[in-house]
Scaffold this active site. Structure first.
Site, mmCIF file in Angstrom:
data_model
loop_
_atom_site.group_PDB
_atom_site.id
_atom_site.type_symbol
_atom_site.label_atom_id
_atom_site.label_comp_id
_atom_site.label_asym_id
_atom_site.label_seq_id
_atom_site.Cartn_x
_atom_site.Cartn_y
_atom_site.Cartn_z
ATOM 1 N N ASP A 202 -1.109 18.785 -19.514
ATOM 2 C CA ASP A 202 -2.472 19.158 -20.547
ATOM 3 C C ASP A 202 -2.948 17.772 -21.235
ATOM 4 O OD1 ASP A 202 -4.294 19.929 -22.585
ATOM 5 O OD2 ASP A 202 -4.175 21.866 -22.052
ATOM 6 N N HIS A 203 -3.747 17.028 -20.685
ATOM 7 C CA HIS A 203 -3.794 15.581 -21.236
ATOM 8 C C HIS A 203 -4.254 15.656 -22.405
ATOM 9 C CE1 HIS A 203 -8.200 16.146 -20.204
ATOM 10 N NE2 HIS A 203 -8.524 15.109 -20.981
ATOM 11 N N ASP A 260 -11.857 26.158 -18.113
ATOM 12 C CA ASP A 260 -11.798 24.362 -18.132
ATOM 13 C C ASP A 260 -11.374 23.842 -19.283
ATOM 14 O OD1 ASP A 260 -12.249 22.303 -16.640
ATOM 15 O OD2 ASP A 260 -13.995 21.578 -17.765
ATOM 16 N N HIS A 265 -6.919 23.227 -23.045
ATOM 17 C CA HIS A 265 -7.180 22.221 -23.956
ATOM 18 C C HIS A 265 -7.187 22.678 -25.530
ATOM 19 C CE1 HIS A 265 -7.082 19.486 -20.526
ATOM 20 N NE2 HIS A 265 -8.530 19.644 -20.644
ATOM 21 N N LYS A 365 -20.687 21.839 -22.351
ATOM 22 C CA LYS A 365 -21.150 20.870 -21.776
ATOM 23 C C LYS A 365 -22.706 20.561 -22.112
ATOM 24 C CE LYS A 365 -17.783 19.979 -18.192
ATOM 25 N NZ LYS A 365 -17.098 18.806 -18.467
HETATM 26 C C1 BG6 Z 1 -10.965 18.086 -18.270
HETATM 27 C C2 BG6 Z 1 -12.078 19.079 -17.757
HETATM 28 O O1 BG6 Z 1 -9.752 18.914 -18.202
HETATM 29 O O2 BG6 Z 1 -11.280 17.623 -19.486
HETATM 30 C C3 BG6 Z 1 -13.255 18.267 -17.751
HETATM 31 O O3 BG6 Z 1 -11.702 19.533 -16.506
HETATM 32 C C4 BG6 Z 1 -13.663 17.568 -18.953
HETATM 33 O O4 BG6 Z 1 -14.416 19.233 -17.435
HETATM 34 C C5 BG6 Z 1 -12.343 16.851 -19.703
HETATM 35 O O5 BG6 Z 1 -14.720 16.807 -19.120
HETATM 36 C C6 BG6 Z 1 -12.363 16.294 -20.955
HETATM 37 O O6 BG6 Z 1 -11.453 15.328 -21.359
HETATM 38 P P1 BG6 Z 1 -11.689 14.650 -22.218
HETATM 39 O O7 BG6 Z 1 -10.470 13.801 -22.470
HETATM 40 O O8 BG6 Z 1 -12.880 13.426 -21.680
HETATM 41 O O9 BG6 Z 1 -12.029 15.037 -23.683
#
Ligand code: BG6
Length: 514
Positions: A202-203, A260, A265, A365
């Site tokens: 989970d980045h 998503d 997140h 979004k």
């Molecule tokens: C991803 C989603 O996990 O996270 C995307 O699939 C989203 O839809 C993105 O845009 C957002 O990541 P960050 O790091 O730009 O906040």
């Protein structure tokens, strides 16, 4: 560098950083966006910082036909054009490129995995990688079980009991489409790999500011005593994006904001905000505390959906002076789509620390700007002794943790405006990463890839966390799927549907202005 058990340590300034053991890193989905934008640039950046042992090899695997040289050339261009790496040191690149390999393969073909094993074994011999493998699933999710089984079928999933030689599987999101498919995926993966070999990425957990939450909470003495229902009025977590779905309409239209962003997140951030202090900053202890928070959040049922959840989809509008189309006109989106591009909700955590304190969550979004933040609003002072000055109310204290962009923290409080009268004004104390630390934060993927190679799963989601997050939202997904929404219901470039504001207004509150 000094040797430790299987790893080395590098002194980068004031703190020792571990360097992982040599390994073969295999990226499935090598010609895809994630691999090109994030994974290869992250590995290159680790190599530039001497955090990737020089013998470590990288194999890109995908269905596209490339020779090894074509693949290397393409990665070189991508570093610039997609990865945003502006100054590529020629020497570091030469050394990095020499370890980049490529294999064209159809994931459904068992022979592909035999060929992969042969390449890995050659590299093991040539580079002394000690049988260490890291497999990164950066493909469409439908291939996750197929690849895991392919790897298992040729014996590539084996690691020794002590973990001296490792085989790890990194799984990108989405981890399932709902509770049932997530369970099925997990059953597939765990039929081949053990839980301790599986790293669910989970980045958000790799973001510097999300990790800083733990330092803020547990590295300071002043916050923890007030971090509870007695002092906190409510918490808001916002993940706002100004972009639309771009080229990802095909995926997004089967997903939506809840799947998503919120289920993964936002819930990961929420559990870091709300958890009890872990005994140590280690995988088991941190993840035990996080999953406790998720278990304390009641799952949505139909009544809770009606009272506490809002969804939206953007219509046409203007963002930064540019006209943008409605969601239903985006590429590869169903023109009658029922998919939400905005979700907001109120959740409670049934624990002694948080009982009765609402957590408001929102993600969307095509909102006016890109901003992710946590806002913790404290209760008002119990009594204001300024009646003679006609002051009956003041703004409450607010702690805002900006995750991105403009990373930092600010604390809003009251100060007397200069003059003869008592005239309280809101002012703020600000900490900005950019000015306090003259260092660039590593990209989330860089941090997470390094941790995975080191065998540190603290910043990865354990299965029980992922499963519980799906359990919380399954009832909500069911209701939203069964009912046709009146979409579009917000203009691109606005802060979401009116109902999201009403959700707060009903409680006498408002979303924090970003
Ligand atoms: C991803 C989603 O996990 O996270 C995307 O699939 C989203 O839809 C993105 O845009 C957002 O990541 P960050 O790091 O730009 O906040």
């Amino acid at each position: 560098m000094s040797a430790t058990t299987g790893t080395a340590e590098l002194d980068l300034g004031n703190r020792l950083i571990q360097v992982p053991s040599t390994a073969v890193v295999v990226i499935f989905g090598a010609s895809g966006d994630l691999a090109r934008r994030k994974l290869v640039p992250a590995l290159f950046s680790l190599a530039s910082k001497q955090l990737l042992p020089p013998e470590t090899a990288v194999i890109g695997v995908s269905r596209q036909e490339f020779s090894k040289d074509e693949y290397r050339e393409r990665m070189r261009t991508d570093l610039h054009e997609l990865g945003g790496v502006t100054d590529v040191d020629a020497e570091v690149w030469e050394s990095f490129a020499s370890r980049l390999h490529y294999l064209t393969a159809d994931f459904g073909d068992p022979d592909a995995f035999r060929r992969l094993r042969a390449v890995i074994e050659d590299l093991d011999r040539e580079r002394g990688t000690g049988g260490n493998r890291l497999f990164y699933l950066a493909t469409a999710p439908a291939f996750f079980p197929v690849i895991a089984e392919g790897l298992g079928g040729v014996g590539l999933a084996q690691q020794d009991r002590e973990g001296e030689q490792f085989a790890r599987l990194v799984v990108e999101k989405p981890f399932g489409h709902d509770l049932e498919s997530a369970r099925a995926l997990n059953d597939h993966l765990s039929g081949v790999f053990r839980e301790r070999q599986i790293y669910r990425i989970d980045h958000y957990l790799g973001k510097e500011t999300v990790q800083n939450l733990l330092v803020l909470r547990f590295g300071n003495a002043i916050f923890e005593p007030i971090w509870n229902r007695r002092y906190v009025d409510h918490v808001q977590i916002t993940v706002a994006e100004s972009l639309g779905v771009g080229a990802r309409g095909g995926y997004y239209d089967t997903s939506g904001a809840l799947r998503d962003i919120v289920q993964n997140h936002v819930m990961q951030v929420l559990s870091m905000v709300a958890m009890e202090p872990p005994a140590r900053f280690e995988a088991r202890e941190v993840r035990d505390e996080k999953v406790k928070v998720l278990r304390e959040i009641p799952a949505f049922d139909a009544a809770r959906v009606a009272a506490d959840a809002v969804r939206g989809q953007y219509g046409p509008g203007w963002i930064a002076g540019e006209q943008v189309p409605r969601y239903r006109d985006e590429k590869r989106v169903d023109p009658a789509s029922n998919t939400e591009t905005f979700a907001a909700m109120r959740v409670f955590i049934d624990s002694w620390r948080w009982a009765g304190t609402p957590f408001y969550l929102r993600a969307g979004k095509r909102l006016p700007k890109r901003a992710t933040e946590i806002a913790i609003q404290f209760k008002c002072a119990p009594l204001l002794p300024f009646a003679r000055s006609g002051i009956e109310a003041v703004e409450p204290n607010l702690l805002v943790i900006r995750i991105q962009p403009d990373e930092g923290i600010s604390l809003q409080f009251q100060a007397k405006a200069p003059g003869m009268a008592i005239d309280p004004h809101s002012v703020s104390m600000d900490f900005a990463y950019g000015t306090s630390f003259l260092r660039v934060s590593p990209d989330a993927y860089e941090r997470l890839l390094l941790d995975c190679m080191l065998g540190d799963a603290t910043l990865f989601a354990r299965w029980d966390e992922v499963e519980r997050a799906w359990e919380i939202f399954q009832g909500l997904l069911d209701v939203w799927e069964a009912e046709t929404a009146h979409f579009p219901n917000y203009d691109a470039g606005s802060w979401g549907p009116a109902a999201a504001h009403e959700l707060m207004a009903r409680d006498g509150r408002a979303w924090h202005a970003l």
